[in-house]
Motif scaffolding. Sequence first.
Motif, PDB file in Angstrom:
ATOM      1  N   LEU A 162       0.833  -1.208   0.000  1.00  0.00           N
ATOM      2  CA  LEU A 162       0.000   0.000   0.000  1.00  0.00           C
ATOM      3  C   LEU A 162       0.864   1.253   0.000  1.00  0.00           C
ATOM      4  O   LEU A 162       0.513   2.257  -0.624  1.00  0.00           O
ATOM      5  CB  LEU A 162      -0.908   0.025   1.235  1.00  0.00           C
ATOM      6  CG  LEU A 162      -2.274  -0.617   1.113  1.00  0.00           C
ATOM      7  CD1 LEU A 162      -3.119  -0.251   2.326  1.00  0.00           C
ATOM      8  CD2 LEU A 162      -2.972  -0.147  -0.158  1.00  0.00           C
ATOM      9  N   GLY A 163       1.987   1.183   0.692  1.00  0.00           N
ATOM     10  CA  GLY A 163       2.901   2.327   0.732  1.00  0.00           C
ATOM     11  C   GLY A 163       3.383   2.689  -0.670  1.00  0.00           C
ATOM     12  O   GLY A 163       3.422   3.862  -1.037  1.00  0.00           O
ATOM     13  N   THR A 164       3.710   1.671  -1.455  1.00  0.00           N
ATOM     14  CA  THR A 164       4.135   1.921  -2.835  1.00  0.00           C
ATOM     15  C   THR A 164       2.976   2.504  -3.644  1.00  0.00           C
ATOM     16  O   THR A 164       3.133   3.480  -4.372  1.00  0.00           O
ATOM     17  CB  THR A 164       4.608   0.601  -3.483  1.00  0.00           C
ATOM     18  OG1 THR A 164       5.642   0.051  -2.654  1.00  0.00           O
ATOM     19  CG2 THR A 164       5.148   0.834  -4.878  1.00  0.00           C
ATOM     20  N   GLN A 165       1.807   1.877  -3.456  1.00  0.00           N
ATOM     21  CA  GLN A 165       0.621   2.330  -4.196  1.00  0.00           C
ATOM     22  C   GLN A 165       0.273   3.795  -3.878  1.00  0.00           C
ATOM     23  O   GLN A 165      -0.088   4.554  -4.755  1.00  0.00           O
ATOM     24  CB  GLN A 165      -0.538   1.425  -3.769  1.00  0.00           C
ATOM     25  CG  GLN A 165      -1.641   1.248  -4.779  1.00  0.00           C
ATOM     26  CD  GLN A 165      -2.689   0.284  -4.192  1.00  0.00           C
ATOM     27  OE1 GLN A 165      -2.378  -0.794  -3.695  1.00  0.00           O
ATOM     28  NE2 GLN A 165      -3.941   0.687  -4.224  1.00  0.00           N
ATOM     29  N   TYR A 166       0.399   4.161  -2.610  1.00  0.00           N
ATOM     30  CA  TYR A 166       0.023   5.516  -2.189  1.00  0.00           C
ATOM     31  C   TYR A 166       1.211   6.491  -2.220  1.00  0.00           C
ATOM     32  O   TYR A 166       1.059   7.650  -1.857  1.00  0.00           O
ATOM     33  CB  TYR A 166      -0.534   5.504  -0.748  1.00  0.00           C
ATOM     34  CG  TYR A 166      -1.840   4.776  -0.546  1.00  0.00           C
ATOM     35  CD1 TYR A 166      -2.576   4.239  -1.599  1.00  0.00           C
ATOM     36  CD2 TYR A 166      -2.368   4.640   0.740  1.00  0.00           C
ATOM     37  CE1 TYR A 166      -3.772   3.569  -1.383  1.00  0.00           C
ATOM     38  CE2 TYR A 166      -3.574   3.979   0.959  1.00  0.00           C
ATOM     39  CZ  TYR A 166      -4.267   3.442  -0.113  1.00  0.00           C
ATOM     40  OH  TYR A 166      -5.448   2.790   0.114  1.00  0.00           O
ATOM     41  N   ASP A 167       2.398   6.021  -2.593  1.00  0.00           N
ATOM     42  CA  ASP A 167       3.618   6.828  -2.552  1.00  0.00           C
ATOM     43  C   ASP A 167       3.929   7.323  -1.136  1.00  0.00           C
ATOM     44  O   ASP A 167       4.080   8.516  -0.881  1.00  0.00           O
ATOM     45  CB  ASP A 167       3.523   8.021  -3.537  1.00  0.00           C
ATOM     46  CG  ASP A 167       4.808   8.838  -3.561  1.00  0.00           C
ATOM     47  OD1 ASP A 167       5.883   8.257  -3.298  1.00  0.00           O
ATOM     48  OD2 ASP A 167       4.728  10.055  -3.818  1.00  0.00           O
TER      49      ASP A 167
END
Length: 417
Positions: free
Chosen positions: A86-91
């Motif tokens: 999710l961190g990657t998805q949300y930057d």
Amino acid sequence: MFAKNLRCIKCDTVFGLVPIALCSRCGNILDVEYNYAEVFRYLSERGLGDDGVTGIWKYQALLPSALDNPISLGESDTPLHRCLHLGTQYDMESLYVKDETRQPSGSFKDRPIAVATNKALEFGVDTVVTASSGNAGAAVGAYASKAGLRCVIFVPATVPSAKLIQMSMYGGNIIGVKGSYSDAYQLAGRAAALLGWYNITTTFVSPYPTEGNKTVAYELAQQLQWDVPDWILVPIGTGPLLVGIYKGFSELRRLGLVDGMPKMIGVQALGCSPIARAYDLGHDEVSEWASPPETIASGIADQLTSYTQDGTYTLRVIRKSGGLVIAVPDQEILDAAVSLATGEGIFAEPTAAASLAAAKALRQRGVINSSDKVVCLVTGNGLKDMAAYESILVHPQVVNPDVDMHRVKDIADGEGK
Ligand SMILES: *Cc1c(COP(=O)(O)O)cnc(C)c1O
Ligand SMILES: [Zn+2]
């Protein structure tokens, strides 16, 4: 016990640690105060959370219970997950989820209710009463069973069916109200006043439950090696969870255990968001939400009818922290719940996924920076409101037992329709 008295947040009147709800002088909220010099001395010998017991009671030095052996169902000690997908998805480089889905009754409400139930035992009452949108009722049912107390639970008649079934399994007396959470709240108050039952509703109507929410802060600080998050996002109805977490960090700072303070973000659902509206308008006072709540986030659909002072208090704490309030639409809540399940393996009820929907929106708006340390409270289990997800349910392909494996492969590859 290091708790020493109650103090009214408005008129400063001081009361003993008695079974009182609101300030008898001005009607406002009461806050528990401690003898922090003694807490400091006590903790410098043992360290925080080293009391050798389970559940929130390992923090008993900072909780208001005089019992030697408070009852517990093993609440607290929930995982803090670093969310890489999710961190990657949300930057977001440092996105964490505090996973309250795995509390004994499936929501964070076990923390405030564990404290309130032990106060009820200490006060020698035989019946506790609560208003609930479902989760507090389940927690009250569970802890009342453990404590051997009778409980009465007022819920809106529209309560999600899984929550109703869970509550009734614990054997509580459940009374459905034709109306909203606010109507249930008022009935619990009247029942307490007229029938003498002890009201442990988890708004600010009693000073004790909020104290249990402080334990989220103690756990977070330990899990982050005494580092303090930049932002903590919390779904709020009236806001005791958010206020409790902030109070917990204030205490840790006062005790010299952490340096900084987090900025608190209150998250509401667009279809019932009195606190977010007051924030947007720049008001100090929150006013009630007049229209019926329209959201799948039933756990935070609180109109605050007749107790707007609760919202005002929460808003004040949020502003003091340098944080903000945001309202998110149901579609973004649903999307976040799906992302949380598919990306991180955590199944949350809609209310609980609102914190992630808010994190995503605030990152997109540049309020949260990509390098900030962000903690989202995921407050309740997805199993508690399965009906909310029926509209997005992907029905499985049905095959015969002798199905050809090429067909199975096509289905798995998404070409089976
Ligand atoms: C009760 C509840 C909240 C809101 O908490 P408050 O501190 O009462 O505002 C958030 N999420 C879930 C799942 C809840 O049950
Ligand atoms: Zn007062």
